[in-house]
Design an enzyme around this catalytic site. Structure first.
Site, short mmCIF file in Angstrom:
data_model
loop_
_atom_site.label_atom_id
_atom_site.label_comp_id
_atom_site.label_asym_id
_atom_site.label_seq_id
_atom_site.Cartn_x
_atom_site.Cartn_y
_atom_site.Cartn_z
N ASP A 98 0.80 -1.22 0.00
CA ASP A 98 0.00 0.00 0.00
C ASP A 98 0.84 1.28 0.00
O ASP A 98 0.40 2.32 0.46
CB ASP A 98 -0.91 0.02 1.23
N GLU A 120 -0.87 -8.85 -1.30
CA GLU A 120 -1.31 -8.31 -0.01
C GLU A 120 -2.54 -7.41 -0.23
O GLU A 120 -2.61 -6.29 0.24
CB GLU A 120 -0.19 -7.55 0.70
N HIS A 218 6.94 4.54 14.37
CA HIS A 218 7.30 5.57 13.40
C HIS A 218 6.10 6.16 12.67
O HIS A 218 6.26 7.06 11.85
CB HIS A 218 8.25 4.97 12.36
N ARG A 220 3.17 8.24 11.14
CA ARG A 220 2.92 9.68 11.16
C ARG A 220 1.63 10.03 11.89
O ARG A 220 1.46 11.16 12.33
CB ARG A 220 2.90 10.26 9.74
#
Length: 849
Positions: A98, A120, A218, A220
């Site tokens: 993605d 996926e 990590h 955002r």
């Protein structure tokens, strides 16, 4: 049957690389032609994956740049992937996951009517902004793909709920489990070697009977304070539970670094901080971990597959299978939920391997499905179908007829860091712009949409200017109304200005100069150069400057990384050979400059530009003198300056390893050349700053002599940073390069260099066998030398530096510590900083080598 065209795999980030490598090998084993197109949306992180699996991509698009954003990545990839697909003419395009590379790769294939397979597929949170932009990316790909390879039944159900054709959905498992199986087996067999420091930590935990925790964070979505909340909670938890040891490979994002500093995690004795781990090291740690705390999608899958109790630091997850199985728990960044989960999961350790994400052979299932369709002689793209068609043209925003009718022509000479952005800004302002450069390869690249220099928004703006036909690069000078000269003005070995490029530009302009034209010299030049430039043009053409044509000097005053903003918003000083020339130049800048414009004569404008940078040079020289005085008495110069700056009217700069870049280290020499009797201070400052790298080398060599006095082995010296200033990828005139060149010649030194902002291949080209990652360098070093204050260096675990000599020449390790009436005694470890003399003379510098 026609021999099948190749299948193109598009990979852009480290997670894609890990999950696509098993597919790549499975296709190879099935004798299906495969082409690997690497966008390098991630640079070194993805290269490490290729190195691990022994693969070289067929196409390296090299898209990554410092501080890239989604707009840049999307637009640049669409064009570059299109070119690859047009050349390869594949039967299928396979994308994974993605990421932006995934979404854009699928779009490019769709525009060319090439079937897309989505590996996926079907992961959903049903919240378009969580995760961002991944949820949107995968929904876009699902609407495009002809093959949906779903890892779980839940993913299949999601696709069916979106009315995806059932016949195109295949339940395969997740290829990350394949990668995990392959790497884990190779580690156990010894075919893949895990880093020594990782082995050491795992063995230490076993010996100390400590439970091992892996932490990664990590996303955002947590930048609004979530990361700091989590890290502070873990800081308190680890301090109370010394029977747990935490490994935290932090992400180098500035938000994460800042949260790390605020949380105090660097000071926790039972926590190890490191730069991102190699995948084989990560797998080894996962395999030995007791609990995993993460916001990573891939690690959720890997940890659950290994049966590791997992705390998920997300508000929503698209991998619900781990939650419903009871192996993982969703806590987000809620402090209370995290505290409770930590207490439960670290006290009740249960490991039960799971196959909910696959059995480790998803890649083979995907390839078998593709083989079935290839055998059906799927109608492959050919000269008569989509690939022979002209792709849909971008909308060409039209220039209003009113502007077009009165359009002025501008030629910018020199398409470098200033000339190319200036060309784009002029084009955006309605001018018809020609960019002239003598470098034919540069011109060709620019016309092909490749800006050849890195600057935020430059790539996107160049595409628009080219599409609108407002700008074109050329090696042929054409008649224009305005000529802007933005060519280099280096200095010679004798420290005098080299104006050869400026007068070559004048010679070129003279061939097309006509009545009414205006020439603006933006290059930084010595005082008086603009008048000489005008006289040269008069000599070559017979036309009178200031009457028949106009000449002015308007020096650029922009900062790399903010060039487009500052070209428009900064104030400008415009100086002409006469008033008419000033007014003529102002007419051009009035079209786009929103700052104030100050009008003066050419010599004043030249002087203003030079003293701006020279004043900064003097301030830096003073800071370097302060450092020398502090070292002479065994004090920390950064503490000295911190205390001095407590005065309300004092603001001393931080000492560094020297002065670099293309302005501050050059411009003072132009003043010294012109004003020999009035620039004693500038001359002294320039000599101090030019001598600073030699002084740094002397300190390094002294530390090496001390180290070598105790052993016969060579000293491993790690130089941290090569760029000319922090957090950039520019090495022009860098003092760190001068230092490295001297250090590498020392017979008792084994030099290593770590520069995380420059591709390791480029560093290796400069210093073969010396380029290392930060993590590897820190493990091997006897002496660590900080030359550049990159923000990510602030997160380095101080415990790693404990048994090493550390020389900090940029203040990266200094943290403000003085409070009212509190005493801080100077650290004795600073003793080795003390130089044997002050700034080395030229003869001493030779001896240093």
């Amino acid at each position: 049957m026609t021999k099948p065209a190749p299948i193109v795999l598009i990979v852009g980030t480290r997670p894609e690389g890990i999950k696509m490598m098993p597919v790549y090998f499975a296709l190879k084993e099935a004798n299906i032609p495969v082409i690997l197109c690497s966008t390098m949306q991630h640079d070194q992180l993805l290269q490490d994956v290729y190195d691990l699996f022994g693969i070289t991509p067929d196409y390296d698009l090299g898209v990554m740049r410092l501080n890239q954003d989604l707009f840049y990545v999307t637009q640049s990839l669409l064009q570059r992937i299109k070119e690859v697909l047009l050349k390869v003419k594949p039967s299928y395009v396979l994308v994974q996951g993605d990421t932006t590379s995934t979404m854009v790769g699928a779009m490019a294939a769709f525009y060319l009517k090439i079937p897309v397979g989505h590996i996926e597929a079907g992961l959903r949170t049903h919240d378009l902004y969580a995760p961002f932009p991944e949820e949107m990316n995968r929904k876009v790909v699902s609407s495009i793909a002809q093959f949906h390879f779903a890892p779980t039944q839940c993913n299949v159900d999601n696709l069916c709920a979106e009315s995806i054709n059932d016949a195109s959905i295949y339940l395969t498992g997740n290829t990350v489990v394949d990668a995990l199986r392959i790497v884990k087996n190779n580690i156990e067999s010894g075919d893949i070697v895990v880093s020594n420091h990782v082995h050491s930590i795992i063995q230490q935990c076993k010996q100390n009977k400590q439970k091992l925790m892996l932490l990664t964070m990590h996303r955002r979505e947590s930048f609004d304070g979530g990361i700091e909340r989590v890290l502070k909670t873990l800081h308190a938890f680890l301090q109370e539970h010394d029977d747990i040891f935490c490994i935290y490979p932090f992400h180098p994002n500035p938000h994460v670094i800042n949260a790390l500093q605020q949380s105090g995690m660097r000071d926790v004795s039972n926590c190890y901080l490191s730069e991102p781990l190699l995948y084989q090291d990560l797998v080894c740690i996962l395999d030995n971990a007791d609990v995993v705390v993460t916001d990573s999608g891939g690690i959720q899958e890997e940890a659950v597959s290994l049966g590791k109790q997992t705390i998920v630091l997300r508000e929503k997850t698209e991998r619900q299978e781990g939650i419903t199985s009871g192996i993982a728990q969703l806590v987000g960044t809620d402090v209370h939920k995290l505290q409770q989960a930590l207490l439960v999961y670290t006290q009740n350790i249960e490991h039960q391997k799971s196959t909910i994400y696959g059995d480790g052979f998803a890649s083979q299932k995907i390839v078998e499905i593709l083989k079935t369709h290839i055998k059906k002689d799927y109608r492959l793209p050919n000269e008569q179908n989509a690939l022979a068609m002209t792709p849909v043209k971008k909308h060409e925003a039209s220039v209003p007829d009113k502007i077009r009718g009165n359009m002025k022509k501008v030629t910018v000479l020199g398409l470098g860091y200033i000339g190319l952005p200036t060309s784009i800004v002029c084009a955006e302002s309605g001018f018809q712009v020609s960019g002239f450069d003598i470098d034919a390869e540069r011109v060709a690249a620019i016309n092909n949409g490749e800006p050849v220099i890195q600057e935020p928004d430059l790539f996107e703006k160049l595409q628009i200017a080219l599409a609108q036909k407002q700008f074109r690069a050329t090696t042929e000078i054409i008649p224009s109304d305005y000529f802007i000269v933005a060519v280099p003005t280096p200095f010679k070995e004798c420290k005098t200005a080299d104006l050869s490029y400026v007068f070559q530009a004048a010679q070129t302009i003279a061939s097309v100069l006509k009545k009414g034209d205006t020439i603006i010299l933006e290059s930084t030049v010595p005082v008086g150069a603009t008048d000489r430039f005008a006289a040269f043009l008069q000599e070559k053409t017979g036309l009178i400057p200031g009457e028949v044509f106009f000449v002015a000097h308007c020096p650029e005053r922009v900062l790399p990384g903010k060039i487009f903003y500052e070209l428009i918003h900064n104030d400008r000083v415009i100086g002409g050979v006469n008033k008419d020339s000033v007014y003529a130049a102002r007419e051009l800048y009035a079209a786009f400059v929103e700052g104030n414009m100050y009008l003066t004569d050419a010599k004043t404008a030249e002087l203003v530009k030079l003293i701006e940078n020279s004043s900064r040079d003097v301030e830096i020289a003073f800071a370097h003198q302060v450092a020398s005085m502090a070292y002479a008495i065994g004090s920390d110069p950064y503490e000295v300056i911190e205390l001095a700056n407590k005065h309300p009217r004092v603001n001393i700069l931080r000492p560094s390893a020297g002065v670099g870049g293309h302005c501050i280290a050059v411009d003072p020499w132009f003043l010294i050349e012109t004003f020999a009797q009035q620039t004693q201070l500038l001359n002294t400052a320039r000599n101090i700053n030019d001598g600073r790298p030699l002084q740094v080398v002397e300190y390094i060599f002294k530390a090496v002599r001390q180290w070598c006095s105790k052993t016969t082995l060579k000293c491993n010296v790690l130089l941290m940073g090569l760029t000319y200033k922090p957090d950039v990828d520019d090495m022009r005139e860098s003092p760190s390069i001068r230092i490295a060149d001297l250090v590498k010649e020392h017979g008792s030194i084994n030099m290593m260099v770590a520069e995380p902002h420059i591709n390791q291949k480029k560093v290796s080209a400069l210093y073969p066998d010396a380029a290392v990652s930060v993590t590897d360098g820190l493990q091997k070093a006897d002496i660590v030398v900080f030359l550049v204050g990159h923000t990510r260096f602030k997160a380095i675990d101080k415990k790693i530096l404990k048994d090493k000599k550390v020389l900090d020449f940029c203040g990266i390790l200094h943290t403000p510590k003085f409070e009212h009436e509190q005493i801080y005694w100077p650290a004795q470890s600073l003793e080795f900083f003390m130089p044997e003399s002050n700034v080395p003379t030229a003869s001493q510098a030779q001896e240093l080598q």
